[in-house]
Design an enzyme around this catalytic site. Structure first.
Site: not given
Ligand code: URA
Length: 210
Positions: A109, A105, A204
């Site tokens: 933006t 990501r 994770d």
């Protein structure tokens, strides 16, 4: 046709999911449970595949027996957490072709940006199953499906472990033709884009990173 959203309520799936949600579940157990659930979800998501028959001989007589028709299906792992679903599904469907989509990501933006893309040939002739344990905002999932459609895929299904209502809505708006199979739809997303109550960061937890 599969519904746009299938929530697999089978007791084995729900029990294993609860174990995964618990914060003290070890990396080892988390990974094993994810593999086990992925196979139960695979059982649901591969319903209604095209079938044909093959002429065989049993020890007693000849028969026309059912087999899956068409080209080998394609499993597409959306990196990196998709790999946690991939292992189990591949055990069940060892002849499947495998692809990977890497998206991050953009912090400015907030839009998904592609950093890796490698998929099997002839996607247009395959059932394509996209794998990502967490359908959160749905932005990266929708972008991944966009890429698969640009590569020719026409028969796509999306497998996740947990979904947020926001992610389901986003996918329905962007890709109403892509059925979603999940173990649960949780309450909402928090301000950081985590699914609540959820299970934390799936990557994770399965890889033991922080
Ligand atoms: N990705 C995760 O790993 N967890 C969430 O809750 C949302 C997105």
């Amino acid at each position: 046709m599969l519904e746009h959203l299938t929530v697999v309520k089978h007791p084995l799936v729900q029990h294993k999911l609860t174990l995964m949600r618990e914060k003290d579940t070890s990396t080892n157990s988390f990974r094993r449970l994810l593999r086990e659930i992925s196979q139960l979800l695979a059982y649901e998501i591969t319903r209604e595949m095209e079938m044909t028959t093959k002429h065989i001989e049993t020890p007693l007589c000849p028969m026309d027996a059912p087999v899956i028709d068409g080209k080998k299906l394609a499993l597409i792992s959306i990196l990196r957490a998709g790999n946690g679903l991939l292992d189990g599904v591949l055990e069940l469907i060892p002849a499947a072709r495998v692809g990977f989509v890497g998206l991050y990501r953009d912090p400015e933006t907030l839009q998904p940006v592609q950093y890796y893309y490698k998929v099997p040939s002839e996607l247009e002739n395959r059932l394509v199953i996209a794998l990502d344990p967490m359908l959160a905002t749905g932005n990266s999932s929708a972008a991944a499906v966009d890429l698969l459609k640009k590569s020719g895929a026409r028969n796509i299904r999306f497998m996740c472990l947990l979904a947020a209502p926001e992610g389901v809505a986003r996918m329905k708006e962007a890709h109403p033709d892509v059925p979603i199979v999940t173990a649960a739809v949780d309450d909402c997303l928090n301000d950081h884009g985590y699914i609540v109550p959820g299970l934390g960061d799936a990557g994770d937890r399965m890889f033991g990173t922080k």
